[in-house]
Write a protein that holds these residues in place. Structure first.
Motif, mmCIF file in Angstrom:
data_model
loop_
_atom_site.group_PDB
_atom_site.id
_atom_site.type_symbol
_atom_site.label_atom_id
_atom_site.label_comp_id
_atom_site.label_asym_id
_atom_site.label_seq_id
_atom_site.Cartn_x
_atom_site.Cartn_y
_atom_site.Cartn_z
ATOM 1 N N ASN A 305 1.201 -0.989 0.151
ATOM 2 C CA ASN A 305 -0.405 0.690 -0.112
ATOM 3 C C ASN A 305 1.041 1.271 0.223
ATOM 4 N N SER A 306 1.841 0.958 1.024
ATOM 5 C CA SER A 306 2.803 2.315 0.845
ATOM 6 C C SER A 306 4.367 1.969 0.704
ATOM 7 N N PRO A 307 4.711 0.973 0.105
ATOM 8 C CA PRO A 307 5.956 0.777 -0.362
ATOM 9 C C PRO A 307 7.475 2.004 -0.064
ATOM 10 N N THR A 308 8.692 1.113 0.435
ATOM 11 C CA THR A 308 9.503 2.701 1.600
ATOM 12 C C THR A 308 10.453 1.907 0.568
ATOM 13 N N LYS A 309 11.582 2.046 1.866
ATOM 14 C CA LYS A 309 13.339 2.151 1.159
ATOM 15 C C LYS A 309 13.478 1.149 0.647
ATOM 16 N N PRO A 310 14.370 1.357 -0.526
ATOM 17 C CA PRO A 310 14.907 0.136 -1.654
ATOM 18 C C PRO A 310 16.325 -0.094 -0.775
ATOM 19 N N VAL A 311 16.882 -1.382 -1.142
ATOM 20 C CA VAL A 311 18.221 -1.240 -0.455
ATOM 21 C C VAL A 311 18.647 -2.609 -1.416
ATOM 22 N N LYS A 312 19.871 -2.444 -1.713
ATOM 23 C CA LYS A 312 20.732 -3.369 -2.333
ATOM 24 C C LYS A 312 20.713 -4.298 -1.593
ATOM 25 N N THR A 313 20.952 -5.760 -2.039
ATOM 26 C CA THR A 313 21.072 -7.100 -1.526
ATOM 27 C C THR A 313 22.898 -6.649 -1.339
ATOM 28 N N ILE A 314 23.061 -7.618 -0.279
ATOM 29 C CA ILE A 314 24.856 -8.112 0.005
ATOM 30 C C ILE A 314 25.374 -9.125 -0.723
ATOM 31 N N ALA A 315 26.081 -9.703 -0.296
ATOM 32 C CA ALA A 315 27.105 -10.772 -0.212
ATOM 33 C C ALA A 315 25.655 -12.023 -0.601
ATOM 34 N N LYS A 316 25.867 -13.042 -1.611
ATOM 35 C CA LYS A 316 24.586 -14.340 -1.395
ATOM 36 C C LYS A 316 25.053 -14.806 -0.058
ATOM 37 N N SER A 317 26.263 -14.851 0.256
ATOM 38 C CA SER A 317 26.481 -15.880 1.214
ATOM 39 C C SER A 317 25.923 -15.881 2.357
ATOM 40 N N LEU A 318 26.051 -14.454 2.458
ATOM 41 C CA LEU A 318 25.413 -13.588 3.399
ATOM 42 C C LEU A 318 23.606 -13.874 3.957
ATOM 43 N N LEU A 327 15.845 -4.670 -2.023
ATOM 44 C CA LEU A 327 14.694 -5.548 -1.538
ATOM 45 C C LEU A 327 14.032 -4.050 -1.063
ATOM 46 N N LEU A 328 12.929 -4.676 -0.403
ATOM 47 C CA LEU A 328 11.871 -3.270 0.337
ATOM 48 C C LEU A 328 11.158 -3.297 0.809
ATOM 49 N N GLY A 329 10.793 -2.339 1.392
ATOM 50 C CA GLY A 329 9.304 -2.608 2.700
ATOM 51 C C GLY A 329 7.956 -2.111 2.507
ATOM 52 N N ASP A 330 7.229 -2.030 3.258
ATOM 53 C CA ASP A 330 6.073 -1.361 3.097
ATOM 54 C C ASP A 330 5.701 -1.009 4.835
ATOM 55 N N MET A 331 4.734 -0.018 3.871
ATOM 56 C CA MET A 331 4.252 0.488 6.178
ATOM 57 C C MET A 331 2.529 -0.504 6.219
ATOM 58 N N ASN A 332 1.895 -1.235 5.130
ATOM 59 C CA ASN A 332 1.186 -1.298 6.105
ATOM 60 C C ASN A 332 1.301 -2.887 5.313
ATOM 61 N N LYS A 333 1.917 -3.503 4.571
ATOM 62 C CA LYS A 333 1.929 -4.925 4.436
ATOM 63 C C LYS A 333 3.171 -5.901 5.574
#
Length: 510
Positions: A305-318, A327-333
């Motif tokens: 409903n209200s997507p938030t900050k995009p962050v790039k992923t880090i090493a796959k092993s981590l 990756l992104l978040g959301d205020m309502n989900k």
């Protein structure tokens, strides 16, 4: 009963039970979510979060503090105070941070290394403010050349403007004396408010992303935003911005933003050089030649409903996710969301897939950052709307079976998993649709069309699923439900619904 027959039935039953258990597996089998104990004296609404180089976290909280949290010692220290709605923070170097407040971008410095800020420098405050509650400021993010980017919300007709404003008042807006009459709210609601656009930009650069160069030069970088609550850079140094559904925005988008882009909301055009048409008179036909399509769309009420900050992923092993996605978040989900890019001839588009979610995650996931040890830290906020409070730590327990990439080909989609697929899925459900582009608030799904795949095939590695379609349509959001797909090891596919925003068809065949 024959002994061999009984044994065969027992094996079949156990296999069925194991398969059922795996299909019912959830994200917590693969990722641990810990809620950090929060001292009562610290405001639990986190507006900004950055993982510092020394392993600590710097948080901005809504009461106006910058707080340093040390995960190793589990201690909390107030670094700075007296800020106005700080919604983002970046560490420039030890003891020095950039913070976006509602009225300005501020550099905060601890000059004597005692753990407390003693210098507050205004970096940028040359943008308009009318006093309207909805004029938030977001960011900052910094590129590899030291340029700083912030985003400025438009105002809402739930209020008007105050008597004293900062900056020029746009002549394309309704008369200022009329817009100041909102304090008698019942009269405002039934009267002049009806003549005001749902969102507006009556002071400079509301609805813009602004660029501040290292030498202090400020450039209006991109326009057309309503409530651009999330900003971030990908591995290639490209800027990404989320926006929120509303007037002129049928459903929340994710934009790849370059200089000069117009993202679609017309309020900001009052501050475009040479623009003469008032927002209240603008029609969609005026905007279509200017508008850059979103790279991804979040179906409202389903994915976000209200997507938030995009962050790039880090090493796959981590953390278990491929590098190059976000990756992104959301205020309502109560889930996070992966974005898998797929650029076609310079056009940004790609796939959104649900990620870690559930009650342990909860809602209000506003700001995130990875620390160098692979932990994803999530700060929550609500600001009198839907949301949450507190700080979470998410760490990988083991890597799930998931989709690593979705690429468009001339004849359909190539979907690549991180493990071999046990068998072709029994059913693949596909639809595509679009949204209205209009001044009304939001949009229902328009022209929902069912698509029957012409063919499903697996490659020799069994990691690549090809979905062949008879035709592909541009400017459509494709929803691909892969159902109960499992790996050859019996692991269920985590994140089975793929939403690919097809702006441009591919020219090469698969």
């Amino acid at each position: 009963m024959n002994t061999l027959l009984f044994a065969a039935l027992l094996v079949a039953l156990l296999s069925h039970l194991m398969f059922s258990a795996m299909v019912k597996a959830d994200w917590y089998d693969y990722y641990a979510i810990e809620r950090v104990d929060y001292p009562i004296e610290i405001d639990p609404q986190v507006g900004g979060l950055t993982a510092m180089k020394d392993g600590r976290l710097a948080l901005t909280v809504m009461h106006g503090d910058v707080v340093i949290y040390d995960p190793e010692s589990e201690t909390w220290d107030v670094f700075a105070s007296g800020l106005h709605m700080p919604l983002g923070i970046v560490e420039e170097k030890p003891g020095q941070f950039l913070v976006i407040q509602k009225p300005e971008l501020t550099r905060i410095i601890d000059t004597d290394s005692d753990g407390k800020a003693d210098q507050y420098q205004t970096v940028y405050d040359d943008f308009g403010m009318t006093g309207n509650y909805h004029e938030f400021a977001f960011g900052p993010v910094v590129d590899t050349e030291g340029n700083i980017f912030v985003a400025l919300n438009v105002a809402s007709n739930f209020n008007g403007v105050f008597e004293y404003i900062r900056g020029e008042y746009s002549e394309l807006c309704p008369p200022k004396d009329k817009m100041q009459q909102w304090h008698d709210f019942e009269k405002w609601k039934q009267g002049y408010r009806k003549k005001v656009t749902r969102m507006f930009s009556c002071a400079p650069y509301r609805g813009w992303v602004m660029k501040i160069a290292p030498d202090g030069e400020v450039t209006p970088f991109a326009s057309g935003f309503r409530s651009p609550a999330g900003m971030g850079f990908d591995d290639n140094g490209r800027l990404w911005v989320t926006d929120n559904q509303g007037d002129w925005i049928g459903t929340s988008p994710l934009h790849h933003v370059s200089e000069g882009d117009f993202a679609g909301h017309p309020a900001s055009l009052h501050w475009k050089k040479g623009w003469q048409k008032p927002h209240s008179e603008i029609e969609a036909s005026d905007l279509l030649p200017l508008r850059k399509p979103a790279a991804a769309l979040f179906p409202h009420g389903e994915l976000a409903n209200s997507p938030t900050k995009p962050v790039k992923t880090i090493a796959k092993s981590l953390f278990g996710l491929p590098e190059g996605e976000m990756l992104l978040g959301d205020m309502n989900k109560n889930h996070l969301i992966r974005y898998l890019p797929d650029e076609i001839d310079g056009t940004s588009q790609g796939t959104l897939i649900p990620f870690v979610g559930g009650n342990a995650l909860g809602i209000g996931n506003y700001t995130m950052d990875f620390s160098s040890d692979g932990a994803l830290w999530v700060g929550k906020v609500h600001m009198n709307w839907a949301g949450g409070e507190g700080l979470l730590k998410i760490t990988k327990k083991k890597t799930p079976f998931l989709i690593e990439s979705v690429t468009l080909h001339k004849d359909g989609f190539q979907i690549t998993a991180n493990e071999p697929i046990e068998a072709l899925p029994d059913t693949v459900s596909i639809t595509h649709h679009t949204y209205h582009y209009h001044a009304k608030y939001g949009s229902e799904k328009v022209d929902v069309t069912n698509v029957v795949p012409a063919k499903l095939t697996l490659d020799k590695s069994r990691k690549q699923l090809f979905i062949t379609l008879d035709s592909l349509a541009e400017n459509r959001l494709y929803t691909i439900d892969l159902g109960e797909m499992v790996s050859v090891n019996g692991k269920p596919l985590m994140g089975t619904v793929l939403r690919y925003n097809l702006n441009k068809r591919a020219r090469d065949s698969q």
